[in-house]
Scaffold this motif. Sequence first.
Motif, PDB file in Angstrom:
ATOM      1  N   LYS A  80       0.915  -1.495  -0.095  1.00  6.15           N
ATOM      2  CA  LYS A  80      -0.035   0.009  -0.203  1.00  6.15           C
ATOM      3  C   LYS A  80       0.780   1.121  -0.071  1.00  6.15           C
ATOM      4  CE  LYS A  80      -3.928   2.513   0.466  1.00  6.15           C
ATOM      5  NZ  LYS A  80      -3.265   3.803   0.729  1.00  6.15           N
ATOM      6  N   LEU A  81       1.903   1.067   0.757  1.00  2.84           N
ATOM      7  CA  LEU A  81       2.996   2.292   0.814  1.00  2.84           C
ATOM      8  C   LEU A  81       3.134   2.717  -0.790  1.00  2.84           C
ATOM      9  CD1 LEU A  81       4.881   1.986   4.103  1.00  2.84           C
ATOM     10  CD2 LEU A  81       3.211   3.634   3.625  1.00  2.84           C
ATOM     11  N   ALA A  82       3.981   1.714  -1.521  1.00  2.00           N
ATOM     12  CA  ALA A  82       4.163   1.547  -2.849  1.00  2.00           C
ATOM     13  C   ALA A  82       3.260   2.288  -3.605  1.00  2.00           C
ATOM     14  CB  ALA A  82       4.655   0.288  -3.466  1.00  2.00           C
ATOM     15  N   TYR A  83       1.872   1.987  -3.398  1.00  2.00           N
ATOM     16  CA  TYR A  83       0.736   2.539  -4.047  1.00  2.00           C
ATOM     17  C   TYR A  83       0.578   3.781  -3.761  1.00  2.00           C
ATOM     18  CZ  TYR A  83      -4.121   2.687  -5.648  1.00  2.00           C
ATOM     19  OH  TYR A  83      -5.325   3.364  -6.081  1.00  2.00           O
ATOM     20  N   ASP A  84       0.981   4.314  -2.600  1.00  2.00           N
ATOM     21  CA  ASP A  84       0.651   5.766  -2.376  1.00  2.00           C
ATOM     22  C   ASP A  84       1.861   6.599  -3.033  1.00  2.00           C
ATOM     23  OD1 ASP A  84      -1.501   5.043  -0.786  1.00  2.00           O
ATOM     24  OD2 ASP A  84      -0.373   4.770   1.306  1.00  2.00           O
ATOM     25  N   ILE A  85       2.924   5.983  -2.829  1.00  2.00           N
ATOM     26  CA  ILE A  85       4.137   6.510  -3.501  1.00  2.00           C
ATOM     27  C   ILE A  85       3.880   6.711  -5.164  1.00  2.00           C
ATOM     28  CG2 ILE A  85       6.613   6.205  -3.923  1.00  2.00           C
ATOM     29  CD1 ILE A  85       6.759   4.814  -1.174  1.00  2.00           C
ATOM     30  N   ARG A  86       3.414   5.794  -5.507  1.00  2.00           N
ATOM     31  CA  ARG A  86       3.182   5.850  -7.036  1.00  2.00           C
ATOM     32  C   ARG A  86       2.259   7.039  -7.274  1.00  2.00           C
ATOM     33  NH1 ARG A  86      -0.483   1.790 -10.832  1.00  2.00           N
ATOM     34  NH2 ARG A  86      -1.886   2.624  -9.258  1.00  2.00           N
ATOM     35  N   ARG A  87       1.065   6.912  -6.595  1.00  2.00           N
ATOM     36  CA  ARG A  87       0.171   8.047  -6.922  1.00  2.00           C
ATOM     37  C   ARG A  87       0.659   9.329  -6.617  1.00  2.00           C
ATOM     38  NH1 ARG A  87      -5.187   7.067  -4.620  1.00  2.00           N
ATOM     39  NH2 ARG A  87      -3.837   6.174  -2.726  1.00  2.00           N
ATOM     40  N   HIS A  88       1.512   9.450  -5.744  1.00  2.00           N
ATOM     41  CA  HIS A  88       2.094  10.936  -5.133  1.00  2.00           C
ATOM     42  C   HIS A  88       3.068  11.373  -6.480  1.00  2.00           C
ATOM     43  CE1 HIS A  88       3.421  14.171  -3.192  1.00  2.00           C
ATOM     44  NE2 HIS A  88       4.717  13.944  -3.374  1.00  2.00           N
ATOM     45  N   TYR A  89       3.851  10.437  -6.838  1.00  2.00           N
ATOM     46  CA  TYR A  89       4.852  10.951  -7.949  1.00  2.00           C
ATOM     47  C   TYR A  89       4.454  10.403  -9.378  1.00  2.00           C
ATOM     48  CZ  TYR A  89       8.287  11.456  -3.939  1.00  2.00           C
ATOM     49  OH  TYR A  89       8.761  11.870  -2.592  1.00  2.00           O
ATOM     50  N   LYS A  90       3.382   9.797  -9.340  1.00  2.00           N
ATOM     51  CA  LYS A  90       3.185   9.427 -10.935  1.00  2.00           C
ATOM     52  C   LYS A  90       3.750   9.916 -12.012  1.00  2.00           C
ATOM     53  CE  LYS A  90      -1.197  11.886 -10.270  1.00  2.00           C
ATOM     54  NZ  LYS A  90      -2.341  11.883  -9.835  1.00  2.00           N
ATOM     55  N   GLY A  91       4.568   9.462 -12.892  1.00  2.00           N
ATOM     56  CA  GLY A  91       5.240   9.614 -14.166  1.00  2.00           C
ATOM     57  C   GLY A  91       6.807  10.433 -13.756  1.00  2.00           C
ATOM     58  N   THR A  92       6.798  10.736 -12.409  1.00  2.00           N
ATOM     59  CA  THR A  92       8.214  11.526 -11.956  1.00  2.00           C
ATOM     60  C   THR A  92       9.231  10.375 -11.666  1.00  2.00           C
ATOM     61  OG1 THR A  92       6.822  13.045 -10.971  1.00  2.00           O
ATOM     62  CG2 THR A  92       9.010  13.234 -10.575  1.00  2.00           C
ATOM     63  N   LEU A 114       7.365  -1.329  -6.344  1.00  2.00           N
ATOM     64  CA  LEU A 114       7.637  -0.421  -7.479  1.00  2.00           C
ATOM     65  C   LEU A 114       8.024  -0.933  -8.870  1.00  2.00           C
ATOM     66  CD1 LEU A 114       9.493   2.431  -5.434  1.00  2.00           C
ATOM     67  CD2 LEU A 114       6.925   2.414  -5.953  1.00  2.00           C
ATOM     68  N   ARG A 115       8.881  -1.859  -8.784  1.00  2.00           N
ATOM     69  CA  ARG A 115       9.193  -2.543 -10.172  1.00  2.00           C
ATOM     70  C   ARG A 115       7.766  -3.166 -10.691  1.00  2.00           C
ATOM     71  NH1 ARG A 115      14.097  -4.695  -7.725  1.00  2.00           N
ATOM     72  NH2 ARG A 115      13.020  -6.646  -7.583  1.00  2.00           N
ATOM     73  N   ASN A 116       7.243  -3.717  -9.968  1.00  2.00           N
ATOM     74  CA  ASN A 116       6.089  -4.573 -10.293  1.00  2.00           C
ATOM     75  C   ASN A 116       5.004  -3.685 -10.954  1.00  2.00           C
ATOM     76  OD1 ASN A 116       6.736  -7.187  -9.925  1.00  2.00           O
ATOM     77  ND2 ASN A 116       5.789  -7.145  -8.019  1.00  2.00           N
ATOM     78  N   PHE A 117       4.846  -2.512 -10.557  1.00  2.00           N
ATOM     79  CA  PHE A 117       4.164  -1.281 -11.088  1.00  2.00           C
ATOM     80  C   PHE A 117       4.426  -1.245 -12.651  1.00  2.00           C
ATOM     81  CE2 PHE A 117       3.103   0.641  -6.809  1.00  2.00           C
ATOM     82  CZ  PHE A 117       2.052  -0.014  -6.491  1.00  2.00           C
ATOM     83  N   HIS A 118       5.733  -1.325 -12.854  1.00  2.00           N
ATOM     84  CA  HIS A 118       6.204  -1.010 -14.306  1.00  2.00           C
ATOM     85  C   HIS A 118       5.682  -2.194 -15.217  1.00  2.00           C
ATOM     86  CE1 HIS A 118       9.145   1.327 -12.019  1.00  2.00           C
ATOM     87  NE2 HIS A 118      10.261   1.059 -12.646  1.00  2.00           N
ATOM     88  N   ASN A 119       5.551  -3.297 -14.793  1.00  2.00           N
ATOM     89  CA  ASN A 119       5.076  -4.354 -15.690  1.00  2.00           C
ATOM     90  C   ASN A 119       3.381  -4.397 -15.952  1.00  2.00           C
ATOM     91  OD1 ASN A 119       7.495  -5.566 -15.380  1.00  2.00           O
ATOM     92  ND2 ASN A 119       6.982  -6.824 -13.606  1.00  2.00           N
ATOM     93  N   THR A 121       1.338  -1.240 -15.551  1.00  2.00           N
ATOM     94  CA  THR A 121       0.830   0.206 -15.961  1.00  2.00           C
ATOM     95  C   THR A 121       1.625   0.621 -17.096  1.00  2.00           C
ATOM     96  OG1 THR A 121       1.676   0.594 -13.757  1.00  2.00           O
ATOM     97  CG2 THR A 121      -0.493   1.223 -14.181  1.00  2.00           C
ATOM     98  N   ASN A 122       0.769   1.131 -18.112  1.00  2.00           N
ATOM     99  CA  ASN A 122       1.391   1.865 -19.222  1.00  2.00           C
ATOM    100  C   ASN A 122       2.123   3.227 -18.816  1.00  2.00           C
ATOM    101  OD1 ASN A 122       0.906  -0.262 -20.946  1.00  2.00           O
ATOM    102  ND2 ASN A 122      -1.054   0.487 -21.310  1.00  2.00           N
ATOM    103  N   GLN A 123       1.282   3.893 -17.971  1.00  2.00           N
ATOM    104  CA  GLN A 123       1.541   5.179 -17.358  1.00  2.00           C
ATOM    105  C   GLN A 123       1.222   5.224 -16.004  1.00  2.00           C
ATOM    106  OE1 GLN A 123      -1.014   7.251 -20.114  1.00  2.00           O
ATOM    107  NE2 GLN A 123      -2.629   7.424 -18.745  1.00  2.00           N
ATOM    108  N   ASP A 124       1.728   6.260 -15.516  1.00  2.00           N
ATOM    109  CA  ASP A 124       1.446   6.684 -13.876  1.00  2.00           C
ATOM    110  C   ASP A 124       2.427   5.769 -13.109  1.00  2.00           C
ATOM    111  OD1 ASP A 124      -0.176   8.610 -14.482  1.00  2.00           O
ATOM    112  OD2 ASP A 124      -2.109   7.659 -13.650  1.00  2.00           O
TER     113      ASP A 124
END
Length: 253
Positions: A80-92, A114-119, A121-124
Amino acid sequence: LSQSQLNLVDAHGGQLSTSAPISSSPSQGRMYGAVERLEPILVESSDQKSKENFLLPAHYESCIKSILISHGQILDRIQKLAYDIRRHYKGTTIHLLCVLKGGSAFFQDLQVCLRNFHNFTNQDYVPFTFDFIRAKSYDGTSSTGKVVVSGCDMEKLRGKDVLLVEDIVDTGTTMSMLVPLLVEHGPASVKVASLLEKRTPRSCGFKADFVGFSVPDEFVIGYCLDYNDAFRDMNHICVINDEGIEKFKDGVK
Ligand code: HPA
Ligand code: MG
């Protein structure tokens, strides 16, 4: 309505817009402008679980009073922290700065998420680079009140969105000194992700931006949190007992 009540909140409890000016105030909690941080899970002293319920390393078993946060809970919370971090920084692109040694288990598991999100999601998602920094303000179970930093070429932080990855904000001494030090080197922003935050009257008021659990005022060990370098090699976050304090008072023999 307060500013924070006016913020849009999505189904996962996260604010949908964030803007985050950096501040170098050493002893005050930093604010996100209008947006407050998401609060950590409150772990009460009464949440301690008996040793009989979990597997523990045999070399530490007699030194542990109780299990405070199980390894499974830690991993779920980090997702969940990774999810919150992704949402906060999305694309940065962010620059993770792992605070050694205590932050290293949290850093590893956060990276995996965070690496798993790369797989998927196309963006964000959040591209990241990383480095390690050494910061020491603890000797045994007490804060020394000054921090020694080493092992990081801070000139490389210029222009970067730095996210410090730390095991615990206890008195807040380390972070309240480290953050302003990093800010001097011209990063685009500095934020702090800490797995734990301690509720202690000795706190200087420093608040991290992404926090896993708020823990009671006990000395905790495990999941890379140490007592004189002992207990890092234990999966659960536990409370140490008097035997443990005595046995490892001069480190691991
Ligand atoms: N445990 C381990 N390391 C720490 C703690 C703690 O409770 N507080 C600050 N560093
Ligand atoms: Mg430590």
